[in-house]
Design a protein around this motif. Structure first.
Motif, PDB file in Angstrom:
ATOM      1  N   ALA A 197       0.836  -1.194   0.000  1.00  0.00           N
ATOM      2  CA  ALA A 197       0.000   0.000   0.000  1.00  0.00           C
ATOM      3  C   ALA A 197       0.876   1.251   0.000  1.00  0.00           C
ATOM      4  O   ALA A 197       1.992   1.242   0.547  1.00  0.00           O
ATOM      5  CB  ALA A 197      -0.907   0.002   1.231  1.00  0.00           C
ATOM      6  N   PRO A 198       0.411   2.339  -0.599  1.00  0.00           N
ATOM      7  CA  PRO A 198       1.175   3.595  -0.555  1.00  0.00           C
ATOM      8  C   PRO A 198       1.529   4.017   0.868  1.00  0.00           C
ATOM      9  O   PRO A 198       2.625   4.550   1.102  1.00  0.00           O
ATOM     10  CB  PRO A 198       0.227   4.591  -1.231  1.00  0.00           C
ATOM     11  N   SER A 199       0.637   3.786   1.827  1.00  0.00           N
ATOM     12  CA  SER A 199       0.912   4.192   3.209  1.00  0.00           C
ATOM     13  C   SER A 199       2.121   3.460   3.776  1.00  0.00           C
ATOM     14  O   SER A 199       2.920   4.044   4.523  1.00  0.00           O
ATOM     15  CB  SER A 199      -0.314   3.932   4.092  1.00  0.00           C
ATOM     16  N   TYR A 200       2.278   2.172   3.429  1.00  0.00           N
ATOM     17  CA  TYR A 200       3.445   1.416   3.905  1.00  0.00           C
ATOM     18  C   TYR A 200       4.719   1.957   3.257  1.00  0.00           C
ATOM     19  O   TYR A 200       5.750   2.147   3.937  1.00  0.00           O
ATOM     20  CB  TYR A 200       3.298  -0.074   3.584  1.00  0.00           C
ATOM     21  N   GLU A 223       5.329   4.887   2.135  1.00  0.00           N
ATOM     22  CA  GLU A 223       5.682   6.205   2.682  1.00  0.00           C
ATOM     23  C   GLU A 223       6.455   6.069   3.986  1.00  0.00           C
ATOM     24  O   GLU A 223       7.361   6.867   4.271  1.00  0.00           O
ATOM     25  CB  GLU A 223       4.408   7.028   2.909  1.00  0.00           C
ATOM     26  N   ARG A 224       6.119   5.056   4.784  1.00  0.00           N
ATOM     27  CA  ARG A 224       6.797   4.854   6.063  1.00  0.00           C
ATOM     28  C   ARG A 224       8.133   4.127   5.918  1.00  0.00           C
ATOM     29  O   ARG A 224       9.111   4.463   6.587  1.00  0.00           O
ATOM     30  CB  ARG A 224       5.916   4.039   7.017  1.00  0.00           C
ATOM     31  N   LYS A 225       8.164   3.106   5.062  1.00  0.00           N
ATOM     32  CA  LYS A 225       9.312   2.199   5.025  1.00  0.00           C
ATOM     33  C   LYS A 225      10.178   2.318   3.772  1.00  0.00           C
ATOM     34  O   LYS A 225      11.253   1.728   3.710  1.00  0.00           O
ATOM     35  CB  LYS A 225       8.816   0.750   5.131  1.00  0.00           C
ATOM     36  N   ARG A 275      10.710   2.193  -0.602  1.00  0.00           N
ATOM     37  CA  ARG A 275      10.387   1.253  -1.683  1.00  0.00           C
ATOM     38  C   ARG A 275      11.592   0.378  -1.992  1.00  0.00           C
ATOM     39  O   ARG A 275      12.692   0.902  -2.236  1.00  0.00           O
ATOM     40  CB  ARG A 275       9.982   2.057  -2.915  1.00  0.00           C
ATOM     41  N   ALA A 334      -4.168  -2.399   4.419  1.00  0.00           N
ATOM     42  CA  ALA A 334      -4.096  -1.627   5.666  1.00  0.00           C
ATOM     43  C   ALA A 334      -2.687  -1.105   5.952  1.00  0.00           C
ATOM     44  O   ALA A 334      -2.491  -0.406   6.959  1.00  0.00           O
ATOM     45  CB  ALA A 334      -4.572  -2.491   6.830  1.00  0.00           C
ATOM     46  N   GLY A 335      -1.723  -1.444   5.089  1.00  0.00           N
ATOM     47  CA  GLY A 335      -0.365  -0.937   5.269  1.00  0.00           C
ATOM     48  C   GLY A 335       0.504  -1.768   6.191  1.00  0.00           C
ATOM     49  O   GLY A 335       1.503  -1.277   6.721  1.00  0.00           O
ATOM     50  N   ARG A 367      -4.798   1.779  -4.831  1.00  0.00           N
ATOM     51  CA  ARG A 367      -4.793   1.342  -3.432  1.00  0.00           C
ATOM     52  C   ARG A 367      -3.584   0.458  -3.117  1.00  0.00           C
ATOM     53  O   ARG A 367      -3.174   0.346  -1.967  1.00  0.00           O
ATOM     54  CB  ARG A 367      -6.087   0.595  -3.113  1.00  0.00           C
TER      55      ARG A 367
END
Length: 310
Positions: free
Chosen positions: A171-174, A176-178, A180, A235-236, A255
């Motif tokens: 997911a994009p949210s993951y 952004e945190r971790k 690519r 859900a990330g 998504r």
């Protein structure tokens, strides 16, 4: 000319019901006859065959070796008789069809197809079960199962329904945190979601620097079915490798994001309808499989859809 035994099919049906229900009393209740009538029919059958089919004790009922063979043959003959009746009645499909499929495929393809199938076959009861676990078709009395991937050597017969490659995604949210991953080795620093029904150390195949590799992956979450894994990825919770048919719409909608497509091996996961061999295919099973092939043959999700490299 030998005497025609008009009672054979009735004896077979009672015998098969005794085995199915596990006892004379239960079989009698399901057939709406008395236990003594069941006992007399089984005794007459064993006398005619000249062999014991069942060993009966106060606690259990067990098939003899001859009983096992006769039971297998009786089920096949009774199914043939039922199919003959249906064909003579204009091809109407009757009875109960037990179908087991994986949760993603069942949710996306089988369940939506059932209203039209039932409308086409109103005398048929469809008994659906969705699970990603291994199914014993005989023990579970399953008529047909739909499964993905390579099939083990067995007495099962398979009909291909479609195919799909797999895709690594998050997911994009993951991301952004971790961040690519740029190479398969970068997955060492990521939370990779895996299945708990795979005993071997989890690894994902890639083509890197001109050769095929198996990249070991680890994470803090393992699940037992593809639909749960997809929800966790959305859900990330991490990165997953899923069937493209399962996540293509989420990728198209943004998504989910496909990862490492430049080194995706493009291996195809075949989707089969499988059933027990050893006799003619029951009419209700044949009708269901042909309907699913007809329904699925135009789906682009089951043809190994290509994605833009990412």
């Amino acid at each position: 000319m030998p005497r025609i035994l008009m009672e054979r099919s009735g004896e077979m049906e009672v015998f098969a019901r005794v085995v199915q229900e596990g006892g004379f009393s239960a079989a009698a209740r399901s057939l709406d006859i008395t236990p003594s009538a069941v006992s007399k029919l089984i005794a007459r059958l064993e006398a005619r065959l000249g062999t014991r089919l069942l060993v009966r004790t106060t606690r259990a009922l067990t098939l003899t070796e001859e009983g096992e063979a006769y039971h297998h043959a009786a089920l096949r003959i009774l199914q043939d008789l039922n199919d003959a009746d249906q064909e003579a009645a204009g091809g109407a499909v009757r009875g109960r069809l037990r179908v087991n499929t994986t949760i993603p495929f069942g949710t996306m393809f089988v369940a939506p197809a059932m209203p039209a199938f039932i409308a086409r076959n109103p005398d048929l009861i469809v008994d659906l079960s969705f699970t990603d676990g291994i199914v014993d078709l005989v023990a579970d009395k399953t008529d047909v199962a739909i499964r993905m991937g390579n099939l083990p050597d067995s007495a099962l017969i398979a009909r291909k329904l479609g195919q799909s490659r797999r895709v690594v995604c998050a997911a994009p949210s993951y991301l952004e945190r971790k961040g690519r991953p740029a190479t398969p080795a970068d997955l060492d620093r990521h939370h990779c979601l895996t299945f708990n029904f795979r005993r071997a150390r989890p690894s994902w195949p890639f083509v890197w620097e001109g050769r095929e590799i198996a990249q070991a992956v680890t994470g803090s979450l393992v699940v037992n079915n593809g639909e749960t894994m997809k929800q966790m990825v959305l859900a990330g919770a991490g990165i997953a490798r899923l069937g493209l048919f399962h996540v293509a719409t989420d990728i198209a909608a943004g998504r989910l994001v496909p990862l490492l497509e430049n080194c995706n091996p493009g291996d195809l996961e075949l989707i089969h309808a499988i059933y027990v061999g050893g006799g003619p295919l029951p009419h209700r099973v044949r009708v269901f499989i042909e309907y699913m092939i007809e329904t699925l043959e135009e789906s682009p999700l089951l043809k190994g859809v290509a994605l833009t490299a990412a």
